[in-house]
Design an enzyme around this catalytic site. Structure first.
Site, short mmCIF file in Angstrom:
data_model
loop_
_atom_site.label_atom_id
_atom_site.label_comp_id
_atom_site.label_asym_id
_atom_site.label_seq_id
_atom_site.Cartn_x
_atom_site.Cartn_y
_atom_site.Cartn_z
N ARG A 1 -37.96 10.89 -43.98
CA ARG A 1 -36.69 11.64 -43.97
C ARG A 1 -36.00 11.57 -45.33
O ARG A 1 -35.42 12.56 -45.79
CB ARG A 1 -35.79 11.11 -42.85
N HIS B 1 -35.00 14.84 -47.46
CA HIS B 1 -33.61 15.16 -47.81
C HIS B 1 -33.36 15.13 -49.31
O HIS B 1 -32.47 15.82 -49.80
CB HIS B 1 -32.64 14.22 -47.08
N HIS C 1 -41.33 15.90 -37.17
CA HIS C 1 -40.61 15.26 -36.06
C HIS C 1 -41.55 14.61 -35.04
O HIS C 1 -41.08 14.06 -34.06
CB HIS C 1 -39.66 16.27 -35.38
N TRP D 1 -38.89 12.35 -30.41
CA TRP D 1 -39.46 13.64 -30.04
C TRP D 1 -40.79 13.46 -29.30
O TRP D 1 -41.20 14.34 -28.56
CB TRP D 1 -39.72 14.49 -31.28
FE1 DDH Z 1 -35.54 16.07 -39.34
N1 DDH Z 1 -33.99 15.26 -38.32
N2 DDH Z 1 -34.68 17.89 -39.22
N3 DDH Z 1 -37.04 16.83 -40.47
N4 DDH Z 1 -36.33 14.21 -39.52
C1 DDH Z 1 -33.85 13.94 -37.94
C2 DDH Z 1 -34.75 12.94 -38.13
C3 DDH Z 1 -35.94 13.09 -38.83
C4 DDH Z 1 -33.50 18.19 -38.59
C5 DDH Z 1 -32.60 17.28 -38.07
C6 DDH Z 1 -32.87 15.94 -37.90
C7 DDH Z 1 -37.18 18.14 -40.82
C8 DDH Z 1 -36.43 19.20 -40.31
C9 DDH Z 1 -35.26 19.07 -39.60
C10 DDH Z 1 -37.52 13.92 -40.14
C11 DDH Z 1 -38.26 14.76 -40.97
C12 DDH Z 1 -38.00 16.13 -41.13
C13 DDH Z 1 -32.61 13.78 -37.25
C14 DDH Z 1 -32.09 12.49 -36.68
C15 DDH Z 1 -31.99 15.02 -37.22
C16 DDH Z 1 -30.66 15.36 -36.58
C17 DDH Z 1 -31.37 11.64 -37.72
C18 DDH Z 1 -30.92 10.34 -37.10
O1 DDH Z 1 -30.06 10.40 -36.21
O2 DDH Z 1 -31.42 9.29 -37.51
C19 DDH Z 1 -33.32 19.63 -38.56
C20 DDH Z 1 -32.11 20.35 -37.98
C21 DDH Z 1 -34.42 20.17 -39.15
C22 DDH Z 1 -34.76 21.62 -39.28
O3 DDH Z 1 -33.86 22.47 -38.93
C23 DDH Z 1 -35.92 22.11 -39.58
C24 DDH Z 1 -38.22 18.29 -41.78
C25 DDH Z 1 -38.61 19.63 -42.42
C26 DDH Z 1 -38.75 17.04 -42.00
C27 DDH Z 1 -39.85 16.63 -42.92
O4 DDH Z 1 -40.03 15.49 -43.19
C28 DDH Z 1 -40.72 17.63 -43.54
C29 DDH Z 1 -37.93 12.57 -39.80
C30 DDH Z 1 -39.22 11.89 -40.24
C31 DDH Z 1 -36.92 12.05 -38.98
C32 DDH Z 1 -36.90 10.67 -38.31
C33 DDH Z 1 -36.05 9.70 -39.09
C34 DDH Z 1 -35.96 8.35 -38.45
O5 DDH Z 1 -35.15 7.55 -38.93
O6 DDH Z 1 -36.69 8.04 -37.50
#
Ligand code: DDH
Length: 292
Positions: A44, A48, A171, A187
């Site tokens: 993540r 970001h 996810h 998920w």
């Molecule tokens: Fe995500 N993401 N993501 N995400 N993401 C969250 C957690 C993780 C969205 C929202 C959230 C991607 C796309 C999207 C990961 C990777 C990627 C959380 C929860 C939210 C909310 C955060 C928390 O409460 O800790 C949304 C909206 C999108 C979208 O619209 C496409 C993408 C593209 C990626 C990537 O890596 C390519 C990962 C891994 C997590 C898990 C983190 C954790 O601590 O566990």
């Protein structure tokens, strides 16, 4: 400052492999943290740091590692990522020559590969920027929104519908935390293994709105232990997204191939080509491969 100037020597693939190995070894030092791995939160962080890219202004992306600075570090979308940055700080101390942008993106690569994911071609060359380079709030997706929003956000980075779906497959890993995003739960049934399970579940399970005090999210009807965000669910309701969700649910190797290409490109957004230390990205070896 180039990678060479910052290091006082020219780091080579073998030097970055050492950084990769150090990150790979600390993934499992998470103990009671979440599902026992720092991998998901590191993925993540890499995302970001990179997903702030705007192709119109050619700003944002992983190049300057601007999430080190306020207000970007305090943007709501980045809640919880101080943990990931903190986990990597001792690695930066051990290898002071690596830039933060290279470290964060390489850590994302290590986390995915060590979680049985695809190889992610990666190369070095990002440099550390300054506070003045921080990106404005609102460049990362908002989970409460729909298909138009997803397209606005990802087209801005230069991705198409197929790549939006592929990237969302990350996810498979990790979970939502009420004290970070407000959402809750994982998920998939195996949140520390990279797989196409996210798509299989999206496609095959029945999803219903969860009745609770938190933000609108879905739960699987059968076990009520899994979650989908409104933006995840759009991937099975939108006509154009849906066919990719089905394709990735049906064939994990197709997902791995498309994810690898899109994630690799995501990590490179906004980095001037003159900065790369090599023309062709590298393939870092997993710990298991090095034991052979
Ligand atoms: Fe995500 N993401 N993501 N995400 N993401 C969250 C957690 C993780 C969205 C929202 C959230 C991607 C796309 C999207 C990961 C990777 C990627 C959380 C929860 C939210 C909310 C955060 C928390 O409460 O800790 C949304 C909206 C999108 C979208 O619209 C496409 C993408 C593209 C990626 C990537 O890596 C390519 C990962 C891994 C997590 C898990 C983190 C954790 O601590 O566990």
């Amino acid at each position: 400052q180039s990678a060479k100037a910052a290091a006082g020597f020219t780091p080579k693939l073998e030097d970055y492999q050492k950084v990769y190995n150090t990150v790979a070894e600390l993934l499992d030092e998470a103990g009671d943290y979440d599902d026992g791995s720092y991998g998901p939160v590191l993925v993540r962080l890499a995302w970001h740091a990179s997903g702030t890219y705007d192709k119109e202004t050619n700003t944002g992306g992983s190049n300057y590692a601007t999430m080190r600075f306020a207000p970007e570090s305090l943007h709501a979308a980045n809640n919880g990522l101080a943990i990931a940055r903190g986990v990597l700080e001792p690695v930066k101390q051990k290898y002071p020559w690596i830039s933060y942008g290279d470290l964060w993106t390489l850590a994302g690569v290590a986390a995915i590969q060590e979680a049985s994911g695809p190889k992610i071609p990666w190369r070095a060359g990002r440099i550390d920027g300054f506070e003045k380079d921080v990106t404005p709030d609102g460049r990362l997706p908002d989970a409460t929104q729909g298909a138009d929003h997803l397209r606005n956000i990802f087209y801005r980075m230069g991705f198409n519908d197929q790549e939006i779906v592929a990237l969302s497959g990350a996810h498979a890993l990790g979970r939502c935390h009420t004290d970070r995003s407000g959402f809750e739960g994982p998920w998939t049934f195996s949140p520390v293994t990279f797989s196409n399970q996210y798509f299989a579940l999206l496609w095959n399970e029945k999803w219903q709105w969860r009745k609770w005090n938190g933000p609108k999210q879905l739960e699987d009807k059968k076990t009520k232990s899994l979650m989908m965000l409104p933006t995840d669910y759009v991937l099975v309701t939108d006509k154009s997204f849906k066919k990719w969700t089905k394709a990735y649910a049906d064939d994990e190797s197709v997902f791995f191939k498309d994810f690898s290409a899109a994630f690799s490109r995501l990590l490179e957004l906004g980095v001037p080509t003159t900065q790369w230390v090599t023309q062709t990205p590298w393939e870092l070896k997993t710990l298991a491969e090095q034991e052979e």
